[in-house]
Design a protein around this motif. Structure first.
Motif, mmCIF file in Angstrom:
data_model
loop_
_atom_site.group_PDB
_atom_site.id
_atom_site.type_symbol
_atom_site.label_atom_id
_atom_site.label_comp_id
_atom_site.label_asym_id
_atom_site.label_seq_id
_atom_site.Cartn_x
_atom_site.Cartn_y
_atom_site.Cartn_z
ATOM 1 N N LYS A 1 -28.617 -38.530 28.049
ATOM 2 C CA LYS A 1 -28.046 -39.767 28.582
ATOM 3 C C LYS A 1 -26.533 -39.620 28.750
ATOM 4 O O LYS A 1 -25.981 -39.960 29.785
ATOM 5 N N SER A 2 -25.896 -39.056 27.718
ATOM 6 C CA SER A 2 -24.436 -38.945 27.793
ATOM 7 C C SER A 2 -24.027 -37.941 28.866
ATOM 8 O O SER A 2 -23.034 -38.125 29.558
ATOM 9 N N VAL A 3 -24.804 -36.878 29.019
ATOM 10 C CA VAL A 3 -24.516 -35.888 30.067
ATOM 11 C C VAL A 3 -24.630 -36.545 31.431
ATOM 12 O O VAL A 3 -23.774 -36.376 32.302
ATOM 13 N N PHE A 4 -25.692 -37.319 31.594
ATOM 14 C CA PHE A 4 -25.947 -37.977 32.878
ATOM 15 C C PHE A 4 -24.789 -38.886 33.263
ATOM 16 O O PHE A 4 -24.299 -38.861 34.381
ATOM 17 N N ASP A 5 -24.342 -39.668 32.282
ATOM 18 C CA ASP A 5 -23.246 -40.602 32.552
ATOM 19 C C ASP A 5 -21.944 -39.868 32.797
ATOM 20 O O ASP A 5 -21.198 -40.180 33.720
ATOM 21 N N ARG A 6 -21.669 -38.872 31.952
ATOM 22 C CA ARG A 6 -20.370 -38.201 32.015
ATOM 23 C C ARG A 6 -20.222 -37.366 33.292
ATOM 24 O O ARG A 6 -19.188 -37.363 33.938
ATOM 25 N N LEU A 7 -21.268 -36.644 33.645
ATOM 26 C CA LEU A 7 -21.169 -35.744 34.808
ATOM 27 C C LEU A 7 -21.492 -36.446 36.129
ATOM 28 O O LEU A 7 -21.344 -35.850 37.192
ATOM 29 N N GLY A 8 -21.942 -37.688 36.049
ATOM 30 C CA GLY A 8 -22.283 -38.414 37.275
ATOM 31 C C GLY A 8 -23.371 -37.683 38.043
ATOM 32 O O GLY A 8 -23.235 -37.391 39.223
ATOM 33 N N LEU A 9 -24.456 -37.370 37.364
ATOM 34 C CA LEU A 9 -25.510 -36.544 37.951
ATOM 35 C C LEU A 9 -26.345 -37.307 38.956
ATOM 36 O O LEU A 9 -26.490 -38.528 38.854
#
Lengths: 90, 417
Positions: B364-372
């Protein structure tokens, strides 16, 4: 005189059955191929004529009509040579 | 003419005749014989040169004919031809001349390519000239898992109609490795022509397509890859008809980060003006970049690695792990038609990629941070699945997600500035 020999055609990756029909009748000596053949198929007439001679068989002095059925599908390549050859021998 | 009396019922003939009566080889014998079997034809007469390829198919009598005389004698019952024996392709011994042990250092790139091979993922290698990108990619065939018989038939069909088989190699038993030059045209890559021929993507079906110097390809040509990479098939519509060729491929791209090649190099200075770098990188569009599951930075080799006497891991050892990971996948996907992790369909993603709580949180945090993008999310999850498989883990753990997400970070370094 009528004869039929089966062959196979190819379009893309899909093969389809082709019936090589032949009618040899009295009339002007000629050799025609119909049924949407491309140039390579048309030229098979010359190859077959020569191949028959090399087998010591003379080409019939008659009107030879070859039809590649289904007549509305394009046929390409030299695939049908052998079937036309067999059809003439019948 | 009645030169022959025998009935020709159930017989079919394919082959080219030459002027002296010899029967010459033709293309596309395999798909034709497959159709013959389906339609209940009993005997197929094929050119002797194509006989092996044809007799891969069981259940039809294949007669090899080398000249017209033979054919006549057979049907006059003078000298009968005997049907060919069913050809079983020999187990291909593992013999690759290019081995991963030739590459010094580059441990992380090798690990990434192992993951790519294990899950069938697309990978993009970026690095300065001479860092070993092409060298690494060319060694990929040595770690790819073996072809199954069904896959081999599919691939052979495409090679058959393209006339790429010969009597020494009647059936493709190894995953194809295609590496077209960057001057390739759109029709050459995707397929085309008045009667549409398969292109490089389809010739690489069930194998690997390697595009070296990715940024040097014509941009339009590259964009053509977008849809085939997603759909795993190319549909070519021309006046003569519409043809669909399969293209389940692993795409490996290799490129420099800028025209001079040293952008982002730890020691050498890049001499390209900023706009040249951006221009060079923008040849790879966002959507295409999105389709690479693994972005691999190939760092320049350290002197220590080059001069080291230590033995590098051989391809055979890496391949063992790849094959083991593929075995787990085969077990998991049995009956679904999916063959590797990269091919998991969106509806099956939840079922096949269970994550533990920590992994989910990280995701979830990766998705939000990287704007995937949604696709990038799916792809990270599939790569994480493969990493979990290599490590023999049933559930995807945090470390697996972290490793998978890290392979998506390169586009930030080069493309986001």
């Amino acid at each position: 005189m009528f004869a039929k020999v089966s062959s196979l055609g190819l379009f893309g990756l899909n093969a389809f059955p082709v019936d090589v029909e032949i009618d040899i009748s009295r009339g002007n000596p000629q050799f025609e191929v119909v049924g949407l053949p491309d140039t390579v198929v048309k030229e098979s007439r010359e190859r077959i004529r020569a191949a028959l001679r090399s087998c010591s068989i003379s080409f019939p002095v008659a009107s030879v009509m070859v039809n590649l059925a289904p007549a509305d599908t394009k046929k390409s390549g030299s695939v049908h040579d052998m079937a036309i050859f067999m059809a003439i021998l019948r | 003419m009645r030169m022959i009396d025998d009935v020709l019922e159930g017989c079919t003939f394919i082959g080219e005749i030459s002027l002296n009566g010899d029967i010459r080889r033709i293309n596309g014998v395999l798909p034709m014989v497959m159709l013959a079997r389906e339609t209940g034809i009993k005997s197929v007469f094929v050119p002797a040169d194509n006989a092996k390829e044809a007799s891969v198919i069981d259940g039809v009598d294949i007669y090899a004919v080398s000249n017209a005389e033979e054919l006549i004698r057979h049907f006059r019952n003078e000298e009968k031809l005997t049907p060919c024996e069913h050809y079983v392709p020999p187990e291909t011994a593992y013999n690759e001349t290019l081995d991963f042990s030739d590459v010094r250092g580059q441990q992380s790139a090798k690990k990434a390519l192992e993951i790519a091979a294990a899950g069938g993922h697309n990978a993009l290698l970026i690095g300065s000239p001479g860092s070993g990108k092409s060298m690494l990619a060319k060694r990929m065939p040595s770690i790819l898992p073996p072809l199954t018989f069904e896959e081999a038939l599919e691939t052979t069909k495409i090679h058959s109609i393209s006339g790429l088989l010969n009597s020494e190699m009647p059936i493709i038993t190894k995953r194809p490795f295609r590496a077209p030059h960057h001057t390739i045209s759109s029709a050459g890559l995707a397929g085309g022509g008045t009667v549409p021929h398969p292109g490089e993507v389809s010739l690489a079906h069930n194998g690997l397509l390697f595009l070296d110097e990715l940024a040097e390809f014509d941009r339009k040509t590259l964009e053509i890859l977008r849809q085939p990479l997603e759909d795993r098939k190319v549909t070519i519509a021309r006046a003569s008809g519409t043809v669909t060729y399969p293209c389940t491929i692993m795409l490996i791209g290799a490129m420099n980060p800028c025209p001079c090649g040293y952008y982002g190099h730890p020691k050498r200075r890049c001499i390209c003006p900023k706009n040249k770098v951006t221009g060079y990188l923008s040849k790879i569009s966002g959507p295409l970049l999105d389709r690479f599951d693994l972005h691999i930075e190939v760092a320049p080799v350290e002197f220590g690695d080059l001069s080291s006497k230590a033995k590098e891991e051989s391809s055979a050892e890496i391949r063992k792990r790849v094959v083991a990971a593929r075995a787990i996948q085969e077990e998991r996907f049995r009956g679904t038609g999916i063959t590797c992790n990269a091919l998991i369909t969106p509806d099956k993603l939840q079922e096949f990629c269970p994550m533990d709580d920590a992994a989910e949180l990280l995701m979830k945090s990766v998705f939000d941070r990287l704007g995937l993008s949604a696709r990038a999310y799916d792809r990270i999850l599939k790569v994480a699945r493969t990493i979990a498989d290599i490590n023999g883990s049933e559930v995807i753990q945090k470390a697996h997600v972290a490793a998978a997400a890290q392979f998506r970070s390169l586009d930030r370094k080069y493309w986001s500035e």
